[in-house]
Design a protein around this motif. Structure first.
Motif, PDB file in Angstrom:
ATOM      1  N   GLU A 184       0.831  -1.211   0.000  1.00  0.00           N
ATOM      2  CA  GLU A 184       0.000   0.000   0.000  1.00  0.00           C
ATOM      3  C   GLU A 184       0.863   1.257   0.000  1.00  0.00           C
ATOM      4  N   ASN A 185       2.052   1.163   0.615  1.00  0.00           N
ATOM      5  CA  ASN A 185       2.972   2.302   0.674  1.00  0.00           C
ATOM      6  C   ASN A 185       3.899   2.363  -0.538  1.00  0.00           C
ATOM      7  N   GLY A 186       3.698   1.457  -1.506  1.00  0.00           N
ATOM      8  CA  GLY A 186       4.511   1.474  -2.718  1.00  0.00           C
ATOM      9  C   GLY A 186       5.824   0.721  -2.599  1.00  0.00           C
ATOM     10  N   SER A 187       6.001  -0.046  -1.552  1.00  0.00           N
ATOM     11  CA  SER A 187       7.249  -0.773  -1.351  1.00  0.00           C
ATOM     12  C   SER A 187       7.346  -1.966  -2.297  1.00  0.00           C
ATOM     13  N   THR A 188       8.573  -2.292  -2.665  1.00  0.00           N
ATOM     14  CA  THR A 188       8.830  -3.466  -3.497  1.00  0.00           C
ATOM     15  C   THR A 188       9.646  -4.516  -2.746  1.00  0.00           C
ATOM     16  N   VAL A 189       9.698  -4.420  -1.424  1.00  0.00           N
ATOM     17  CA  VAL A 189      10.434  -5.400  -0.620  1.00  0.00           C
ATOM     18  C   VAL A 189       9.826  -6.776  -0.885  1.00  0.00           C
ATOM     19  N   SER A 190      10.688  -7.755  -1.143  1.00  0.00           N
ATOM     20  CA  SER A 190      10.193  -9.092  -1.477  1.00  0.00           C
ATOM     21  C   SER A 190       9.604  -9.783  -0.255  1.00  0.00           C
ATOM     22  N   LYS A 191       8.731 -10.738  -0.530  1.00  0.00           N
ATOM     23  CA  LYS A 191       8.096 -11.522   0.530  1.00  0.00           C
ATOM     24  C   LYS A 191       9.168 -12.254   1.351  1.00  0.00           C
ATOM     25  N   ALA A 192      10.163 -12.824   0.676  1.00  0.00           N
ATOM     26  CA  ALA A 192      11.235 -13.548   1.377  1.00  0.00           C
ATOM     27  C   ALA A 192      12.009 -12.621   2.305  1.00  0.00           C
ATOM     28  N   THR A 193      12.252 -11.400   1.854  1.00  0.00           N
ATOM     29  CA  THR A 193      12.966 -10.441   2.698  1.00  0.00           C
ATOM     30  C   THR A 193      12.152 -10.083   3.929  1.00  0.00           C
ATOM     31  N   VAL A 194      10.843  -9.939   3.764  1.00  0.00           N
ATOM     32  CA  VAL A 194       9.983  -9.637   4.909  1.00  0.00           C
ATOM     33  C   VAL A 194      10.063 -10.772   5.923  1.00  0.00           C
ATOM     34  N   TYR A 195       9.916 -12.012   5.471  1.00  0.00           N
ATOM     35  CA  TYR A 195       9.971 -13.158   6.385  1.00  0.00           C
ATOM     36  C   TYR A 195      11.336 -13.256   7.065  1.00  0.00           C
ATOM     37  N   ASN A 196      12.401 -13.078   6.311  1.00  0.00           N
ATOM     38  CA  ASN A 196      13.747 -13.124   6.910  1.00  0.00           C
ATOM     39  C   ASN A 196      13.954 -11.999   7.910  1.00  0.00           C
ATOM     40  N   THR A 197      13.438 -10.828   7.595  1.00  0.00           N
ATOM     41  CA  THR A 197      13.557  -9.678   8.493  1.00  0.00           C
ATOM     42  C   THR A 197      12.785  -9.919   9.786  1.00  0.00           C
ATOM     43  N   LEU A 198      11.572 -10.452   9.675  1.00  0.00           N
ATOM     44  CA  LEU A 198      10.778 -10.734  10.868  1.00  0.00           C
ATOM     45  C   LEU A 198      11.451 -11.798  11.735  1.00  0.00           C
ATOM     46  N   LYS A 199      12.034 -12.784  11.108  1.00  0.00           N
ATOM     47  CA  LYS A 199      12.762 -13.817  11.857  1.00  0.00           C
ATOM     48  C   LYS A 199      13.918 -13.179  12.627  1.00  0.00           C
ATOM     49  N   LEU A 200      14.678 -12.330  11.960  1.00  0.00           N
ATOM     50  CA  LEU A 200      15.790 -11.629  12.611  1.00  0.00           C
ATOM     51  C   LEU A 200      15.290 -10.755  13.756  1.00  0.00           C
ATOM     52  N   PHE A 201      14.230  -9.977  13.525  1.00  0.00           N
ATOM     53  CA  PHE A 201      13.680  -9.111  14.565  1.00  0.00           C
ATOM     54  C   PHE A 201      13.266  -9.934  15.783  1.00  0.00           C
ATOM     55  N   GLY A 202      12.648 -11.085  15.556  1.00  0.00           N
ATOM     56  CA  GLY A 202      12.246 -11.952  16.661  1.00  0.00           C
ATOM     57  C   GLY A 202      13.439 -12.522  17.402  1.00  0.00           C
ATOM     58  N   GLU A 203      14.429 -12.998  16.664  1.00  0.00           N
ATOM     59  CA  GLU A 203      15.629 -13.578  17.291  1.00  0.00           C
ATOM     60  C   GLU A 203      16.374 -12.554  18.134  1.00  0.00           C
ATOM     61  N   ARG A 204      16.390 -11.316  17.693  1.00  0.00           N
ATOM     62  CA  ARG A 204      17.125 -10.263  18.404  1.00  0.00           C
ATOM     63  C   ARG A 204      16.295  -9.573  19.476  1.00  0.00           C
ATOM     64  N   GLY A 205      15.019  -9.933  19.593  1.00  0.00           N
ATOM     65  CA  GLY A 205      14.181  -9.372  20.649  1.00  0.00           C
ATOM     66  C   GLY A 205      13.562  -8.024  20.338  1.00  0.00           C
ATOM     67  N   LEU A 206      13.630  -7.601  19.090  1.00  0.00           N
ATOM     68  CA  LEU A 206      13.002  -6.332  18.717  1.00  0.00           C
ATOM     69  C   LEU A 206      11.484  -6.454  18.725  1.00  0.00           C
ATOM     70  N   VAL A 207      10.989  -7.619  18.323  1.00  0.00           N
ATOM     71  CA  VAL A 207       9.553  -7.922  18.368  1.00  0.00           C
ATOM     72  C   VAL A 207       9.387  -9.301  18.983  1.00  0.00           C
ATOM     73  N   LYS A 208       8.177  -9.605  19.365  1.00  0.00           N
ATOM     74  CA  LYS A 208       7.857 -10.919  19.912  1.00  0.00           C
ATOM     75  C   LYS A 208       7.084 -11.687  18.850  1.00  0.00           C
ATOM     76  N   GLU A 209       7.524 -12.896  18.580  1.00  0.00           N
ATOM     77  CA  GLU A 209       6.816 -13.751  17.628  1.00  0.00           C
ATOM     78  C   GLU A 209       5.827 -14.609  18.400  1.00  0.00           C
ATOM     79  N   LEU A 210       4.569 -14.578  17.976  1.00  0.00           N
ATOM     80  CA  LEU A 210       3.513 -15.348  18.635  1.00  0.00           C
ATOM     81  C   LEU A 210       2.928 -16.339  17.643  1.00  0.00           C
ATOM     82  N   SER A 211       2.972 -17.609  17.992  1.00  0.00           N
ATOM     83  CA  SER A 211       2.383 -18.643  17.167  1.00  0.00           C
ATOM     84  C   SER A 211       1.042 -19.010  17.790  1.00  0.00           C
ATOM     85  N   VAL A 212      -0.050 -18.634  17.126  1.00  0.00           N
ATOM     86  CA  VAL A 212      -1.378 -18.848  17.700  1.00  0.00           C
ATOM     87  C   VAL A 212      -1.997 -20.167  17.251  1.00  0.00           C
TER      88      VAL A 212
END
Length: 133
Positions: free
Chosen positions: A46-74
């Motif tokens: 929606e913001n016009g970004s072209t970041v790939s889906k794989a990059t988003v998933y890898n980034t979220l994994k990194l953010f979770g591993e480093r404690g920047l965000v919490k990953e919740l598996s529901v």
């Protein structure tokens, strides 16, 4: 959260800033919220970004591993990324997919089961699954 705030968070969590990581963080850290990877990708598009889906998933994994965000598996097929990282409880509506916080004052745990031998409690987080009537 400003870009400078995000860069400070990256430094605090030893995350190398890249343009793609900054884009993902700007979406996820804009306010306290729970977003799935797909919701983040939709907002990026929606913001016009072209970041790939794989990059988003890898980034979220990194953010979770480093404690920047919490990953919740529901459930086995659904993960959320929570911008609030301290221990807290949630309601998860299995019909709508909505995940929301439960205020600490709303939930009281009166006892705990005996812990397995050789372990200590590291925290308690409760997920209450609900359905629409």
């Amino acid at each position: 959260m400003s870009r400078l705030d995000i860069l400070n968070k990256f430094a605090e969590h030893t995350i190398l800033p890249t343009p793609q990581r900054l884009e993902v963080a700007e979406v996820l850290l804009e306010k306290p919220q729970h977003l799935s990877a797909e919701q983040i990708i939709d907002r990026l598009r929606e913001n016009g970004s072209t970041v790939s889906k794989a990059t988003v998933y890898n980034t979220l994994k990194l953010f979770g591993e480093r404690g920047l965000v919490k990953e919740l598996s529901v459930d086995p097929e659904r993960r959320f990324y929570d911008s609030t990282t301290h221990a807290h409880h949630h309601f998860y509506n299995v019909d709508t997919g909505e995940l929301r916080d439960i205020a600490d004052a709303e939930l009281t745990l009166s006892s705990m089961p005996d812990l397995p031998e050789g372990t200590v409690a590291d925290g308690v987080e409760i997920l209450v699954k609900v359905r629409n009537r």
